[in-house]
Design an enzyme around this catalytic site. Structure first.
Site, PDB file in Angstrom:
ATOM      1  N   ASP A 111     -83.530 -19.076   2.320  1.00 21.76           N
ATOM      2  CA  ASP A 111     -82.804 -19.400   1.104  1.00 21.76           C
ATOM      3  C   ASP A 111     -83.290 -18.429   0.012  1.00 21.76           C
ATOM      4  O   ASP A 111     -84.113 -17.536   0.259  1.00 21.76           O
ATOM      5  CB  ASP A 111     -83.009 -20.876   0.730  1.00 21.76           C
ATOM      6  CG  ASP A 111     -81.905 -21.382  -0.194  1.00 21.76           C
ATOM      7  OD1 ASP A 111     -81.741 -22.609  -0.305  1.00 21.76           O
ATOM      8  OD2 ASP A 111     -81.189 -20.539  -0.786  1.00 21.76           O
TER       9      ASP A 111
HETATM   10  C1  GLC Z   1     -79.186 -21.451  -3.343  1.00 20.61           C
HETATM   11  C2  GLC Z   1     -78.981 -22.662  -2.473  1.00 20.61           C
HETATM   12  C3  GLC Z   1     -78.287 -22.374  -1.163  1.00 20.61           C
HETATM   13  C4  GLC Z   1     -77.279 -21.259  -1.333  1.00 20.61           C
HETATM   14  C5  GLC Z   1     -78.036 -20.005  -1.701  1.00 20.61           C
HETATM   15  C6  GLC Z   1     -77.103 -18.827  -1.975  1.00 20.61           C
HETATM   16  O1  GLC Z   1     -80.486 -21.418  -3.851  1.00 20.61           O
HETATM   17  O2  GLC Z   1     -80.163 -23.419  -2.176  1.00 20.61           O
HETATM   18  O3  GLC Z   1     -77.668 -23.589  -0.732  1.00 20.61           O
HETATM   19  O4  GLC Z   1     -76.558 -21.056  -0.130  1.00 20.61           O
HETATM   20  O5  GLC Z   1     -78.898 -20.181  -2.808  1.00 20.61           O
HETATM   21  O6  GLC Z   1     -76.309 -19.073  -3.082  1.00 20.61           O
END
Ligand code: GLC
Length: 738
Positions: free
Chosen positions: A284
Site C-alpha cells: 500500500d
Molecule cells: C491508499 C489506500 C489503498 C489505495 C491506495 C492507492 O492509501 O489504503 O486502499 O488502493 O492508497 O490509492
C-alpha cells in the site's frame, strides 16, 4: 500443431523477456509511481493534468518504472485519461529498450472513479445491504468496461476488509461485518471485474486484518490471535484467491506487533504456500518506507526494502521516489537479495501484464530483429484500439437499481410510508443538498469531500425529490418533514473520528423538525452507523441510506412514493450507544445482563443494538414456512418457502443463520450461513433450497485448524429455529467441499 496452454504462452513470453532484462529493468517493474511524480506541478485542483516530458522519460527510460497509479485532487474525462495513458504507453513502447507497456492502477472502488463521464455506484457497504450477488457481479463488469475505455487495466478493488468497528474511517468501503457476506459479494465483484473482453485485474485488499484496531482509528496497532484471523479475516481472501483474483494489496498496519508488510508468515507462508496465491502482491501507499519511518522495525530505507522483499512483496507503491529500485539493485549487487528472488516477482508482474493484454504485441526476440534494429519493440496496443467512448444508460440504470436495493428502512411507525405521491414535503438537513454526502470517498477526488468536483449532471436529493413531490419551504404547508442527515465524507487518516454521536448541528435540525409536530422521516446518509441516541423514538420513520451514489435522490423518491418497496437489510450491527460495539456473531457472554441471567433476547441492560444485523423493513409482508433440514455426509440441506402475503410486489432478502449449541470454542449466538434475494409478486411463493457445506458449521480450533464438532445445531431463518444433530463427521479440506 503444438498446442500450448495459456500458461505456457505466458511463460514463453515472460521467460523470453526475463532472459533479456537487466537487473535495473527487472527492479523497475517492481516499482509503482503516482501520477504526480511524472506530472507538471502536483495535479493541484484546477490544474490541467499534464505529463512532464523529462520526468516521464526519466521514470520510463532511465529508471524503467513499470507501473503508475491514481490522479490527485481532481477527476479527468475519459478522453483525457486515454490521452494521458496513451502518451505514457507511447514512450514506454517506443523509447525503452524492451518496449514493455506500463500497467496503470486506479481505485475504482465504487465505479470508475476520478472520471467525470463515468458512472459511479453505491459504496460497498450499500452493496452489502442489497444482498444481491448478481447485482454486484454486474457492477464489477460495468466498472471493468469503463476502466477499459480509460486504459486503466488494474483496479485496486475490492476491499475485503470486515466492517466490525463503526469508528473506522473505511467502514463504508467494506461489504459489512460478516466474513460470509464479504466473501460472497467480494468474489462476485472479482468475477465480474475480471470477465470482460479486456481483462481488468482485480486487487483484493487490504491483506489482512485491516480496520480492526481497538482505537477505531485507521492504521493503528491491531491485536488478532491466529485463530480469529483464520476464522474471520482470512475467508474473504481465500474466496478471492479461489475465484482467481489477479493481485492482493497489503494492509498498512501491524498485527500483534509485526507490520504486515514485513510479515513472512502472512505474505509467504500463508498466502503463497497455504493459499497457493501466485498473483502479484503490491504494497500500500509508501508502506515499505513506513517500516522505517512509522513502524520503526527497520533502521533505514534499505533495511525496510530488504524486510519487505524477504517477506514476499512483489511491487512497491513507493509512490513518489525511485529510491526503492535504486536500493534494491544495491541489495542484489551486495548479495543480500538474490536475482532469483527478483525474477520470481518480475515473472508475476509480467504475467499480470500479459493477462491484461499488454505483452502480446511484444514480439519474441530473434537475431534478425537485432539486425533490423527493431529490438523487439511491440506494435502499440494503444495505437490501434479505439473502443467507443460513451457512458451507457445501462450503467445509470444499474446504479439506480443498486441505490434502490441498498436503502434500508429501519423504522416505519404506523406504516406512515409509503407517502401519498401528492404529499407536500418539507426537506431539511445537509445531505439534501450535498453530492459529497451521498457519494462518499473515492468518487471524483480521493476524499470525495469537494462538492465542486462533482459533475453538473448529477442531482442532489432535493433536486430529485422536487421532480416527484411537492417540496415546500414552509412547515405550515407540509404533510411531512424529510430530514436528510449525513456525514462529510473522509477516509483513511483524515477520516479518523473521536466519537460516533451525531453532529450537534444535525441533532438540532432533527429536534426542530420534531417540534413542528408533523411526521418526521429521518434519512441517514453515512458510510457507517452514527448514534441516534434514542431520537428514533420521536420520529415516524428512519432510513439508513448509506452512500447510494448518483441516484440517491431518485432512489429515495421511488421508495418514499411507494413506486418501489425498500428491501435493503443492514450488513452490519447498528449499535445503540456510542461506546459499546458488538456484531451479530457475538457470544452468549455478551448477552448477560445486570441480572446475570442469559436473556434469550437482547437484555435491556446488557449490550443491544439499535437495529440488528440483517434488519430491514418492506412495504409488503413475507411469510416463511418452517424449514426442512436434512443432514447428509457432506452438507446440511435447508428447504423452505417464502410467500409474499402483502398487497404489492417486493424484493425479499432471505438470511439464513446457524447456531452451534455447544463447542470446544465458545460458540456464537448465531452466525450468517447463507442468503438469497428474491423478487415476489403479491401472493407469489418461492422455494429456497440451500445446501450448507459443513464448512458453514465449522470454526477454527485452538490448534488453528478448521473443524466441525458433532453435536446439536440450529438453523434460524424467518424468525424460526430448527434443531438438528451432526454425528460422526469429518471436515474435508475446503477445496474438497466447494
Ligand atoms: C491508499 C489506500 C489503498 C489505495 C491506495 C492507492 O492509501 O489504503 O486502499 O488502493 O492508497 O490509492
Amino acid at each position: 500443431m503444438q498446442v500450448t496452454t495459456r500458461q505456457e504462452t505466458v511463460s514463453a513470453v515472460t521467460d523470453d523477456l526475463l532472459s533479456r532484462m537487466t537487473l535495473r529493468e527487472k527492479v523497475g517493474q517492481m516499482t509503482q509511481l503516482t501520477l504526480q511524480a511524472i506530472s507538471v506541478g502536483q495535479n493541484e485542483k484546477g490544474d490541467q493534468v499534464a505529463l512532464d516530458s523529462v520526468k516521464l522519460r526519466k521514470a520510463l527510460v532511465e529508471d524503467h518504472v513499470g507501473s503508475f497509479l491514481n490522479v490527485f485532487n481532481q477527476a479527468m474525462s475519459r478522453e483525457q485519461w486515454r490521452a494521458l495513458i496513451g502518451e505514457i504507453q507511447q514512450v514506454a513502447r517506443s523509447e525503452t529498450r524492451l518496449g514493455i507497456p506500463i500497467l496503470y492502477g486506479i481505485d475504482a472502488v465504487h465505479g470508475c472513479g476520478y472520471t467525470t463521464d463515468a458512472t459511479l455506484y453505491p459504496q460497498n457497504l450499500n452493496l452489502g445491504a442489497t444482498w444481491n450477488r448478481e447485482l454486484v457481479r454486474e457492477i464489477g463488469r460495468e466498472t471493468a468496461r469503463e476502466l477499459t475505455q480509460n486504459g486503466t487495466f488494474w483496479n485496486f478493488s475490492p476491499v475485503l476488509d470486515l466492517g466490525r468497528h463503526p469508528m473506522w474511517s473505511r467502514f463504508s468501503e467494506t461489504f459489512g461485518e460478516d466474513p460470509f457476506i464479504v466473501s460472497e459479494l467480494g468474489s462476485e465483484y472479482i468475477r465480474g471485474l475480471q470477465e470482460t473482453e479486456q481483462y481488468i485485474a482485480g486487487c483484493a485488499k487490504h491483506f489482512i486484518g485491516y480496520g480492526q484496531a481497538p482505537t477505531g482509528r485507521d492504521r493503528t496497532p491491531t491485536f488478532i490471535p491466529q485463530r480469529i484471523l483464520r476464522q474471520l479475516y482470512l475467508p474473504p481472501f481465500q474466496e478471492a484467491i479461489d475465484v482467481g483474483v489477479a493481485s492482493i494489496m497489503v494492509n498498512s498496519g501491524e498485527i500483534n506487533g509485526v507490520p504486515v508488510h514485513s510479515n513472512f508468515a502472512l505474505l509467504s507462508t500463508l498466502l503463497r504456500e497455504e493459499l497457493c496465491f501466485n498473483g502479484v502482491i503490491i504494497s500500500d501507499w509508501e508502506d515499505v518506507q513506513k517500516l522505517h519511518t512509522v513502524h520503526r522495525v527497520a533502521s533505514d530505507s534499505k533495511q525496510a526494502i530488504q524486510m519487505a522483499i524477504d517477506a514476499g512483496l512483489d511491487m512497491s507503491m513507493t509512490p513518489f521516489t525511485t529510491e526503492f529500485s535504486q536500493l534494491l539493485v544495491e541489495l542484489v549487487e551486495s548479495g543480500s537479495v538474490t536475482e532469483e528472488r527478483i525474477d520470481s516477482s518480475v515473472r508475476r508482474i509480467l504475467d499480470l501484464k500479459f493477462k491484461c493484454g499488454l505483452l502480446q504485441e511484444i514480439k519474441a526476440h530473434s537475431a534478425d530483429d537485432e539486425e533490423a534494429g527493431v529490438g523487439g519493440k511491440p506494435v502499440g496496443r494503444y495505437g490501434n484500439r479505439s473502443p467507443e467512448i460513451s457512458r451507457t444508460e445501462k450503467q445509470d440504470e444499474l446504479s439506480f437499481r443498486a441505490a434502490v436495493e441498498s436503502i434500508v428502512l429501519l423504522q416505519n411507525k404506523n406504516d406512515i410510508l409509503p407517502l401519498n405521491p401528492r404529499a407536500r414535503l418539507l426537506l431539511k438537513g445537509p445531505a439534501a443538498d450535498s453530492l459529497a454526502m451521498i457519494h462518499g470517498a473515492w468518487s471524483y477526488t480521493w476524499q470525495g469531500a469537494d462538492e465542486a468536483a462533482y459533475p453538473d449532471r448529477l442531482q442532489t436529493v432535493r433536486m430529485a425529490l422536487n421532480q416527484n413531490f411537492d417540496v415546500v419551504d414552509a412547515e405550515v404547508d407540509c404533510d411531512a418533514v424529510v430530514v436528510c442527515i449525513g456525514e462529510h465524507p473522509s477516509v483513511e487518516k483524515p477520516g479518523d473520528i473521536d466519537e460516533l454521536n451525531l453532529a450537534a448541528d444535525q441533532q438540532t435540525i432533527i429536534a426542530e423538525a420534531i417540534e413542528t409536530g408533523k411526521p418526521v422521516i429521518l434519512v441517514f446518509f453515512a458510510g457507517r452507523p452514527r448514534m441516534l441516541s434514542g431520537i428514533q423514538e420521536f420520529v415516524s420513520a428512519v432510513f439508513w441510506a448509506g452512500q447510494p451514489g448518483p441516484f440517491s435522490g431518485q432512489a429515495l423518491s421511488a421508495i418514499l412514493s411507494g413506486q418501489i418497496s425498500p428491501s435493503g437489510r443492514l450488513p452490519f450491527t447498528f449499535p445503540h450507544s456510542g461506546s459499546v460495539f458488538f456484531t451479530h456473531d457475538h457470544k452468549w457472554a455478551d448477552k448477560v445482563g445486570a441480572d446475570y441471567g442469559v436473556a434469550q433476547e437482547y437484555s435491556m441492560n446488557g449490550v443491544r443494538p439499535a437495529w440488528e444485523f440483517g434488519h430491514g423493513l418492506s412495504y409488503s409482508r413475507f411469510q416463511y414456512s418452517r424449514p426442512d433440514v436434512a443432514v447428509s455426509s457432506e452438507s446440511v440441506s435447508v428447504s423452505f418457502s417464502v410467500t409474499n402475503t402483502g398487497q404489492r410486489a417486493a424484493r425479499e432478502n432471505v438470511l439464513v443463520f446457524v447456531r452451534d449449541h455447544f463447542a470446544s470454542i465458545t460458540p456464537e449466538v448465531k452466525r450468517l450461513a447463507g442468503f438469497e434475494t428474491r423478487w415476489l409478486d403479491a401472493g407469489e411463493s418461492t422455494k429456497i433450497d440451500l445446501k450448507l457445506p459443513y464448512e458453514a458449521l465449522s470454526f477454527i480450533s485452538m490448534a488453528n485448524e478448521r473443524i466441525v464438532e458433532p453435536g446439536a445445531f440450529s438453523v434460524l431463518v424467518g424468525g424460526q429455529e430448527v434443531e438438528f444433530v451432526l454425528t460422526n463427521i469429518c471436515l474435508a479440506s475446503r477445496r474438497e467441499i466447494t
